[in-house]
Design a protein around this motif. Structure first.
Motif, PDB file in Angstrom:
ATOM      1  N   GLY A 234      -5.788  43.432   4.531  1.00  0.00           N
ATOM      2  CA  GLY A 234      -5.168  43.510   5.882  1.00  0.00           C
ATOM      3  C   GLY A 234      -3.555  42.747   5.990  1.00  0.00           C
ATOM      4  N   GLU A 235      -3.278  42.275   5.093  1.00  0.00           N
ATOM      5  CA  GLU A 235      -1.821  41.501   4.975  1.00  0.00           C
ATOM      6  C   GLU A 235      -0.986  42.521   4.026  1.00  0.00           C
ATOM      7  N   ARG A 236      -0.992  42.396   2.837  1.00  0.00           N
ATOM      8  CA  ARG A 236      -0.304  42.886   1.855  1.00  0.00           C
ATOM      9  C   ARG A 236      -0.979  43.328   0.472  1.00  0.00           C
ATOM     10  N   ALA A 237      -0.678  44.419  -0.098  1.00  0.00           N
ATOM     11  CA  ALA A 237      -1.053  44.762  -1.468  1.00  0.00           C
ATOM     12  C   ALA A 237       0.280  45.077  -2.418  1.00  0.00           C
ATOM     13  N   LYS A 238       0.042  44.868  -3.626  1.00  0.00           N
ATOM     14  CA  LYS A 238       0.926  45.387  -4.683  1.00  0.00           C
ATOM     15  C   LYS A 238       0.135  46.274  -5.670  1.00  0.00           C
ATOM     16  N   VAL A 239       0.895  47.306  -5.721  1.00  0.00           N
ATOM     17  CA  VAL A 239       0.503  48.275  -6.759  1.00  0.00           C
ATOM     18  C   VAL A 239       1.425  48.497  -8.011  1.00  0.00           C
ATOM     19  N   ALA A 240       1.054  48.175  -9.130  1.00  0.00           N
ATOM     20  CA  ALA A 240       1.770  48.704 -10.205  1.00  0.00           C
ATOM     21  C   ALA A 240       1.364  50.175 -10.890  1.00  0.00           C
ATOM     22  N   VAL A 241       2.419  50.946 -10.861  1.00  0.00           N
ATOM     23  CA  VAL A 241       1.928  52.149 -11.582  1.00  0.00           C
ATOM     24  C   VAL A 241       2.720  52.617 -12.362  1.00  0.00           C
ATOM     25  N   GLU A 242       2.398  53.491 -13.429  1.00  0.00           N
ATOM     26  CA  GLU A 242       3.307  53.797 -14.617  1.00  0.00           C
ATOM     27  C   GLU A 242       2.854  55.263 -14.889  1.00  0.00           C
ATOM     28  N   SER A 243       3.995  56.064 -15.245  1.00  0.00           N
ATOM     29  CA  SER A 243       3.913  57.531 -15.476  1.00  0.00           C
ATOM     30  C   SER A 243       3.952  57.875 -16.628  1.00  0.00           C
ATOM     31  N   CYS A 254       3.816  58.202  -5.541  1.00  0.00           N
ATOM     32  CA  CYS A 254       2.828  57.477  -4.634  1.00  0.00           C
ATOM     33  C   CYS A 254       3.134  57.188  -3.154  1.00  0.00           C
ATOM     34  N   VAL A 255       4.211  57.091  -2.843  1.00  0.00           N
ATOM     35  CA  VAL A 255       4.770  56.957  -1.653  1.00  0.00           C
ATOM     36  C   VAL A 255       4.962  58.285  -0.728  1.00  0.00           C
ATOM     37  N   GLY A 256       5.077  59.355  -1.514  1.00  0.00           N
ATOM     38  CA  GLY A 256       5.368  60.510  -0.785  1.00  0.00           C
ATOM     39  C   GLY A 256       6.801  60.792   0.048  1.00  0.00           C
ATOM     40  N   MET A 257       7.270  61.861   0.208  1.00  0.00           N
ATOM     41  CA  MET A 257       8.160  62.183   1.154  1.00  0.00           C
ATOM     42  C   MET A 257       8.132  61.639   2.566  1.00  0.00           C
ATOM     43  N   LYS A 258       9.305  60.627   2.802  1.00  0.00           N
ATOM     44  CA  LYS A 258       9.085  59.881   4.127  1.00  0.00           C
ATOM     45  C   LYS A 258       7.847  59.152   4.129  1.00  0.00           C
ATOM     46  N   GLY A 259       7.448  58.773   3.092  1.00  0.00           N
ATOM     47  CA  GLY A 259       6.079  57.800   3.152  1.00  0.00           C
ATOM     48  C   GLY A 259       4.983  58.490   3.649  1.00  0.00           C
ATOM     49  N   SER A 260       4.880  59.876   3.341  1.00  0.00           N
ATOM     50  CA  SER A 260       3.787  60.845   3.930  1.00  0.00           C
ATOM     51  C   SER A 260       2.586  60.359   3.177  1.00  0.00           C
ATOM     52  N   ARG A 261       2.568  59.958   1.972  1.00  0.00           N
ATOM     53  CA  ARG A 261       1.323  59.792   1.227  1.00  0.00           C
ATOM     54  C   ARG A 261       0.637  58.312   1.515  1.00  0.00           C
ATOM     55  N   ILE A 262       1.592  57.429   1.639  1.00  0.00           N
ATOM     56  CA  ILE A 262       1.329  56.029   1.807  1.00  0.00           C
ATOM     57  C   ILE A 262       0.703  55.611   3.111  1.00  0.00           C
ATOM     58  N   HIS A 263       1.274  56.452   4.184  1.00  0.00           N
ATOM     59  CA  HIS A 263       1.135  56.228   5.651  1.00  0.00           C
ATOM     60  C   HIS A 263      -0.334  56.140   5.967  1.00  0.00           C
ATOM     61  N   GLY A 264      -1.172  57.192   5.529  1.00  0.00           N
ATOM     62  CA  GLY A 264      -2.489  57.337   5.745  1.00  0.00           C
ATOM     63  C   GLY A 264      -3.214  56.222   5.228  1.00  0.00           C
ATOM     64  N   LEU A 269      -6.246  50.866   5.972  1.00  0.00           N
ATOM     65  CA  LEU A 269      -6.288  49.548   5.379  1.00  0.00           C
ATOM     66  C   LEU A 269      -5.559  48.582   6.756  1.00  0.00           C
ATOM     67  N   LYS A 270      -5.520  49.006   7.904  1.00  0.00           N
ATOM     68  CA  LYS A 270      -5.311  48.326   9.124  1.00  0.00           C
ATOM     69  C   LYS A 270      -3.744  47.710   9.077  1.00  0.00           C
ATOM     70  N   ASN A 271      -2.841  48.748   8.659  1.00  0.00           N
ATOM     71  CA  ASN A 271      -1.484  48.470   8.619  1.00  0.00           C
ATOM     72  C   ASN A 271      -1.286  47.387   7.334  1.00  0.00           C
ATOM     73  N   GLU A 272      -1.944  47.230   6.296  1.00  0.00           N
ATOM     74  CA  GLU A 272      -1.732  46.532   5.215  1.00  0.00           C
ATOM     75  C   GLU A 272      -0.486  47.085   4.497  1.00  0.00           C
ATOM     76  N   ASN A 273       0.717  46.040   4.331  1.00  0.00           N
ATOM     77  CA  ASN A 273       1.773  46.532   3.577  1.00  0.00           C
ATOM     78  C   ASN A 273       1.489  46.753   2.017  1.00  0.00           C
ATOM     79  N   ILE A 274       2.082  48.107   1.746  1.00  0.00           N
ATOM     80  CA  ILE A 274       1.579  48.248   0.163  1.00  0.00           C
ATOM     81  C   ILE A 274       3.005  48.420  -0.601  1.00  0.00           C
ATOM     82  N   ASP A 275       3.326  47.422  -1.359  1.00  0.00           N
ATOM     83  CA  ASP A 275       4.452  47.545  -2.327  1.00  0.00           C
ATOM     84  C   ASP A 275       3.787  48.303  -3.344  1.00  0.00           C
ATOM     85  N   VAL A 276       4.585  49.387  -3.714  1.00  0.00           N
ATOM     86  CA  VAL A 276       4.288  50.200  -5.179  1.00  0.00           C
ATOM     87  C   VAL A 276       5.442  50.059  -5.964  1.00  0.00           C
ATOM     88  N   ILE A 277       5.229  49.604  -7.065  1.00  0.00           N
ATOM     89  CA  ILE A 277       6.161  49.212  -8.227  1.00  0.00           C
ATOM     90  C   ILE A 277       6.077  49.763  -9.609  1.00  0.00           C
TER      91      ILE A 277
END
Length: 415
Positions: A234-243, A254-264, A269-277
Motif C-alpha cells: 500500500g506504500e511502495r514497492a521496488k522491482v528489479a528486472v533483467e532482460s 514493465c512500465v509501458g507507454m505513458k505508464g499504461s502497463r503499470i497503472h492497472g 494495489l491501492k496506489n502503491e508506488n512501484i519503482d521498476v529498476i
C-alpha cells in the motif's frame, strides 16, 4: 438389483465432479466389503457392483456347486441340493451367482455404512481441494467475498470452495464488501482440524510478480526476468528486472507507454508506488538505482560488512529516506546492504526529513505545489516557518495551513 438408494452420499458423487469415478467406486466398494467381512468373515467371494448414476448398487455372491456333503468352505462352496432350490437347472461344478440383499445386513449396519461412505467422500473432497490449491500456490485466483470478519475475509471460488484472506495479508487500504470479486495470490494450504484451509495474500511479493506477468507479455514469455521484489504493501514497492534480450528495455517494457502497463497494477494495489529498476551485479550501481527517486552524488562501500555510506545533495536526502523511512528500508531489503544517508560533503548524518510529495494522499496536490513555490519541498522546511509567515507568503488560507502543519507534525511525532 437391491436399490436402497444408496443414500445421500451417492448424490455427493455427482456434486464432487473433481473426484475421478474409479476412486469413488473404490471407496464405495471398500465400505461394503467391510460390511461383508463383518457379516461373513471374508469378502473374497463377493462382487460389489456400483451404479453411481442411479445411486444404487448390488452385491453378488459367487459359490461353486459341489456334491451334497462335500462342502468344505461354506463361503466358497454350496451343496448341489441347495443350489437346485435356487435354480433347478444347476449342475455340480458350475458357478452359482446369488444376489445379496443389502437389507439383510440390518438397519444398523446400513446406517453405519452410510455414515462411513459420507465421511470417506468428504475426505476425498478435502484431498481434491488440497491437491488443487497446493498446485496453485503462487498463482493468482479470483474469488467472491462471502463473509467479512474483523480478522479475515471468507471467499468462495468458482467451485464454491472456501478461501481465507487474513487481515495480515490485506493491503492496509483494502476495503471489501460481500459479493465483490477480488484477486489475490494463493499463499499456502494448511490443514486445521483435518480440514483444508487455503490462505490467500495481497501483500506478498508474489502477488505483484504475477500481476506484472499478466500485464507484461515479455515477463510471461521469459524475455524479462524479475530478479527481486520488495514491498511495503500500500506504500511502495521496488522491482528489479533483467532482460535476456538486448533489444528490450526491461524497465520501459514493465512500465509501458505513458505508464499504461503499470497503472492497472498500481490501482489494484491501492496506489502503491512501484519503482521498476534495472538489475545489476554491480553493487554500487544497484544501491544507486534502489534509492530511486533520489539521485546520489557519492558512495562508500564496505563489502565485508555489507554496509554503504551514501552522500546526497540536501534536497535529495528526504527522497532517499522516504516517508516513514520506507524508501531506504526497501532499498536495504533489495540490496542486502545497510545504508546510511549523509548530506553531501558533510560527515554528519542528515536529520530525518520527508519530501512533501510523500504526503500526496493526505495533502492536496495544489497545496503542495503552492508550498513548493515558496521553496518548501520537505516537511521540516514547512514546519520551520510559522503559520503566520506561511499565510503571508502563500495564497493558502489559515485553516489549510493549520491542517498541513498538523499532518506533517503528526508524522514526526510517530517517528
Amino acid at each position: 438389483m437391491a436399490s436402497i438408494n444408496l443414500i445421500e452420499a451417492f448424490q455427493d458423487f455427482k456434486e464432487a465432479e473433481n473426484i475421478d469415478r474409479p476412486t469413488m467406486m473404490k471407496v464405495v466398494e471398500d465400505v461394503f466389503k467391510t460390511l461383508l467381512r463383518k457379516k461373513y468373515g471374508s469378502d473374497e467371494n463377493f462382487d460389489v457392483i456400483v451404479n453411481a448414476e442411479k445411486g444404487d448398487l448390488e452385491i453378488m455372491r459367487r459359490r461353486t456347486i459341489v456334491e451334497d456333503g462335500a462342502v468344505n468352505d461354506p463361503l466358497a462352496e454350496i451343496a448341489y441340493s441347495d443350489a437346485t432350490k435356487i435354480e433347478p437347472d444347476y449342475e455340480v461344478g458350475e458357478e452359482l451367482y446369488e444376489e445379496v440383499e443389502i437389507l439383510d445386513f440390518g438397519r444398523r449396519a446400513i446406517l453405519a455404512a452410510k455414515q462411513t461412505l459420507a465421511s470417506r467422500i468428504g475426505d476425498l473432497k478435502k484431498n481434491v481441494l488440497v491437491k488443487k490449491y497446493s498446485e496453485r500456490v503462487g498463482e493468482i485466483v479470483s474469488a467472491e467475498v462471502y463473509q467479512v470478519w474483523k480478522k479475515e475475509i471468507l471467499l468462495l471460488d468458482e467451485d464454491g470452495s472456501e478461501l481465507i484472506l487474513p487481515k495480515s495479508e490485506q493491503i492496509p487500504q483494502d476495503y471489501f464488501k460481500k459479493g465483490e470479486s477480488i484477486r489475490a495470490v494463493v499463499k499456502k494450504v494448511e490443514l486445521k482440524n483435518n480440514s483444508p484451509v487455503i490462505i490467500l495474500s495481497r501483500t506478498s511479493p508474489d502477488f505483484l510478480a504475477k500481476l506484472l506477468e499478466i500485464e507484461v507479455p515479455e515477463i510471461f514469455d521469459g524475455l524479462i526476468v524479475i530478479k527481486k521484489i520488495v514491498r511495503e504493501p500500500g506504500e511502495r514497492a521496488k522491482v528489479a528486472v533483467e532482460s535476456y534480450d538486448d533489444r528490450i528495455d526491461p524497465v520501459g517494457a514493465c512500465v509501458g507507454m505513458k505508464g499504461s502497463r503499470i497503472h492497472g497494477i498500481v490501482r489494484e494495489l491501492k496506489n502503491e508506488n512501484i519503482d521498476v529498476i534495472n538489475w545489476t551485479n554491480n553493487t554500487q550501481l544497484l544501491i544507486q538505482r534502489s534509492l530511486t527517486p533520489s539521485r546520489i552524488t557519492n558512495m562508500e562501500l564496505n563489502s565485508e560488512k555489507s554496509h554503504a555510506n551514501v552522500y546526497l545533495k540536501p534536497d535529495q536526502v528526504s527522497l532517499a529516506i522516504g516517508r516513514k523511512g520506507v524508501n531506504i528500508k526497501l532499498a536495504q531489503e533489495l540490496t542486502g546492504y545497510t545504508i546510511d544517508v549523509f548530506r553531501d560533503n558533510e560527515g554528519e548524518p542528515e536529520e530525518f526529513d520527508i519530501d512533501l510529495e510523500e504526503f500526496s494522499d493526505e495533502i492536496e496536490t495544489w497545496v503542495i505545489d503552492e508550498l513548493k513555490r515558496i521553496g518548501c519541498d520537505t516537511a521540516r522546511s514547512v514546519l520551520e516557518l510559522t503559520a503566520e509567515e506561511l499565510e503571508r507568503r502563500t495564497d493558502l488560507e489559515r485553516e489549510t495551513i493549520d491542517d498541513v502543519r498538523r499532518v506533517l507534525k503528526e508524522e514526526f511525532d510517530k517517528g
